[in-house]
Design a protein around this motif. Structure first.
Motif, short mmCIF file in Angstrom:
data_model
loop_
_atom_site.label_atom_id
_atom_site.label_comp_id
_atom_site.label_asym_id
_atom_site.label_seq_id
_atom_site.Cartn_x
_atom_site.Cartn_y
_atom_site.Cartn_z
N SER A 222 0.86 -1.20 0.00
CA SER A 222 0.00 0.00 0.00
C SER A 222 0.89 1.24 0.00
O SER A 222 2.09 1.17 -0.16
CB SER A 222 -0.91 -0.03 1.24
OG SER A 222 -0.12 0.12 2.42
N GLY A 223 0.28 2.42 0.19
CA GLY A 223 1.06 3.64 0.35
C GLY A 223 1.15 4.52 -0.89
O GLY A 223 1.95 5.45 -0.93
N ALA A 224 0.32 4.21 -1.90
CA ALA A 224 0.32 4.99 -3.14
C ALA A 224 -1.10 4.97 -3.72
O ALA A 224 -1.95 4.24 -3.22
CB ALA A 224 1.33 4.41 -4.13
N PRO A 225 -1.37 5.74 -4.78
CA PRO A 225 -2.70 5.69 -5.40
C PRO A 225 -2.94 4.39 -6.19
O PRO A 225 -4.00 4.20 -6.75
CB PRO A 225 -2.71 6.90 -6.35
CG PRO A 225 -1.57 7.75 -5.92
CD PRO A 225 -0.56 6.83 -5.34
N ALA A 226 -1.93 3.50 -6.22
CA ALA A 226 -2.03 2.18 -6.82
C ALA A 226 -1.40 1.18 -5.86
O ALA A 226 -0.64 1.57 -4.97
CB ALA A 226 -1.30 2.14 -8.16
N MET A 253 -6.01 6.70 -2.05
CA MET A 253 -4.77 6.00 -1.70
C MET A 253 -5.09 4.55 -1.34
O MET A 253 -6.10 4.26 -0.70
CB MET A 253 -4.10 6.67 -0.51
CG MET A 253 -3.47 8.01 -0.83
SD MET A 253 -1.89 7.84 -1.68
CE MET A 253 -0.79 7.57 -0.29
N VAL A 254 -4.19 3.66 -1.71
CA VAL A 254 -4.31 2.25 -1.32
C VAL A 254 -3.89 2.12 0.15
O VAL A 254 -2.80 2.57 0.52
CB VAL A 254 -3.44 1.35 -2.21
CG1 VAL A 254 -3.44 -0.08 -1.71
CG2 VAL A 254 -3.93 1.40 -3.65
N THR A 255 -4.75 1.49 0.95
CA THR A 255 -4.46 1.34 2.38
C THR A 255 -4.32 -0.12 2.81
O THR A 255 -3.83 -0.39 3.89
CB THR A 255 -5.56 1.99 3.22
OG1 THR A 255 -6.84 1.50 2.78
CG2 THR A 255 -5.53 3.52 3.08
N SER A 256 -4.76 -1.07 1.94
CA SER A 256 -4.67 -2.48 2.31
C SER A 256 -4.54 -3.33 1.05
O SER A 256 -5.17 -3.03 0.03
CB SER A 256 -5.91 -2.90 3.10
OG SER A 256 -5.81 -4.23 3.55
N VAL A 257 -3.72 -4.38 1.13
CA VAL A 257 -3.55 -5.31 0.00
C VAL A 257 -3.62 -6.74 0.52
O VAL A 257 -3.16 -7.03 1.63
CB VAL A 257 -2.22 -5.09 -0.75
CG1 VAL A 257 -2.26 -3.81 -1.57
CG2 VAL A 257 -1.03 -5.06 0.21
N ALA A 258 -4.22 -7.63 -0.28
CA ALA A 258 -4.30 -9.05 0.09
C ALA A 258 -4.21 -9.88 -1.18
O ALA A 258 -5.14 -9.89 -1.99
CB ALA A 258 -5.60 -9.34 0.84
N TYR A 270 -8.92 0.75 -0.49
CA TYR A 270 -8.55 2.17 -0.59
C TYR A 270 -9.03 2.96 0.63
O TYR A 270 -9.85 2.48 1.42
CB TYR A 270 -9.16 2.78 -1.86
CG TYR A 270 -8.68 2.14 -3.14
CD1 TYR A 270 -7.61 2.65 -3.85
CD2 TYR A 270 -9.30 0.99 -3.63
CE1 TYR A 270 -7.17 2.06 -5.03
CE2 TYR A 270 -8.87 0.39 -4.81
CZ TYR A 270 -7.81 0.93 -5.51
OH TYR A 270 -7.38 0.33 -6.67
N ASP A 271 -8.54 4.20 0.71
CA ASP A 271 -8.88 5.03 1.87
C ASP A 271 -10.32 5.53 1.86
O ASP A 271 -10.79 6.07 2.86
CB ASP A 271 -7.90 6.20 2.03
CG ASP A 271 -7.88 7.15 0.85
OD1 ASP A 271 -8.66 6.97 -0.10
OD2 ASP A 271 -7.06 8.11 0.88
N ASP A 272 -11.04 5.32 0.76
CA ASP A 272 -12.46 5.70 0.73
C ASP A 272 -13.37 4.47 0.88
O ASP A 272 -14.58 4.56 0.67
CB ASP A 272 -12.80 6.46 -0.55
CG ASP A 272 -12.58 5.64 -1.82
OD1 ASP A 272 -12.14 4.47 -1.70
OD2 ASP A 272 -12.85 6.16 -2.91
#
Length: 324
Positions: A222-226, A253-258, A270-272
């Protein structure tokens, strides 16, 4: 179209996981909610600070402000594994043979399956913990690098140095690489065979979520818009290679990935509150959930690979069924 079964809770969700085939949601107040023929709850810690899924034993390991470490299994059964007195437990990790690690202040503890515990002191506070998938070895993220311990033996630890504050840590599935998240907007990695450094920078935000692909050839972050997905298929990992950028959005922004359990696909939160699944090979996107309340903080696929559990910073939780 994927369908979403929502669960509207109060508070920050630290972990959304499947235990057995039942989705569980661990909130910051220490309550564990589950969707098991209705909405049910159980109380673990009094104030939760760390929680993660122990895949080998299909349980949730939690640590909190009450200084206690719990194991939660399917059906909401809770068992206290250890206590550190009145100290806050800030990080937990699950290892081989039923071992767990937990941290408080400058000390990392390893509790073996037989209940014996060992302490490992550090000059500065322990920020993150992880076990290697190969052998009984665990890593500590700390100020100016990482330390690797062998808790079953009395050998000297391995010190991996890199200036700056390291906040989290992960081993590659083959045990060949260690990667840390940093207080600055970057990841740092080491190739354990020769100590070579890997600097993965250029993020606009802090990296708070990492996930290895099924075969360990990719590391999503995470940590970016992608979702920034680094290649680890070569012998030197991502050194000299550009990452994939998947699920790019201009205004979130991307806040979580799995990563998917068997395919080169990643679920991106994402943050929204939006969730998307994207394939590595061609960057094809599938919308799994429209924007909701709060940033997505945790996601996990089930064993059948047909559902994704998710939680948000606002308690906006639920299960996405992609087989629908």
């Amino acid at each position: 179209m994927p369908t979403v079964a929502p669960l509207d809770l109060e508070g920050h969700c630290l972990a959304a996981v499947f235990l057995g085939d039942v989705p569980h949601f661990a909130l910051a107040d220490g309550t564990i909610h589950r969707l098991d023929h209705g909405h049910k709850t159980v109380q673990a810690n009094d104030g939760l600070l760390a929680a993660l899924h122990d895949g080998a034993n299909d349980r949730l390991i939690t640590g909190g402000e009450d200084g206690k470490i719990f194991a939660v299994t399917a059906g909401g059964n809770t068992a206290e594994l250890a206590t550190a007195g009145k100290k806050w437990i800030t990080s937990v990790a699950a290892g081989p043979q039923g071992a767990v690690a937990y941290a408080s202040g400058k000390i990392a503890y390893v509790r073996f399956a037989d209940g014996k515990t060992r302490e490992f002191s550090h000059p500065r506070s322990v920020e993150g913990l992880a076990f290697s998938p190969k052998g009984m070895r665990f890593g500590v993220a700390r100020y100016n690098g990482a330390t690797l311990h062998f808790p079953a033996a009395d050998g000297k630890p391995v010190e991996l140095e890199w200036a700056g504050a390291h906040t989290g840590i992960t081993f590659s599935p083959d045990g060949g690489f260690v990667v840390t998240t940093m207080q600055e907007n970057a990841l740092h990695g080491w190739k354990l065979a020769d100590g070579k450094h890997m600097r993965m920078s250029g993020y606009p935000g802090k990296v708070k979520s990492l996930s290895w692909s099924a075969k360990g050839k990719w590391l999503a972050s995470s940590g970016a818009p992608a979702a920034i997905v680094w290649p680890f298929s070569g012998k030197d990992g991502p050194m000299g290679k550009a990452p994939l950028e998947l699920g790019t959005r201009g205004n979130a922004m991307v806040t979580s990935v799995a990563c998917h359990p068997s395919q080169d696909v990643v679920a991106i939160g994402y943050d929204d509150g939006m969730v998307m699944a994207v394939r590595f090979a061609d960057a094809r996107e599938v919308l799994l959930r429209r924007p909701g309340k709060g940033a997505i903080t945790s996601m996990m696929w089930d064993k059948e690979e047909s559902r994704v559990a998710f939680g948000s910073a606002a308690g906006d939780c639920g299960v996405i069924d992609i087989s629908a």
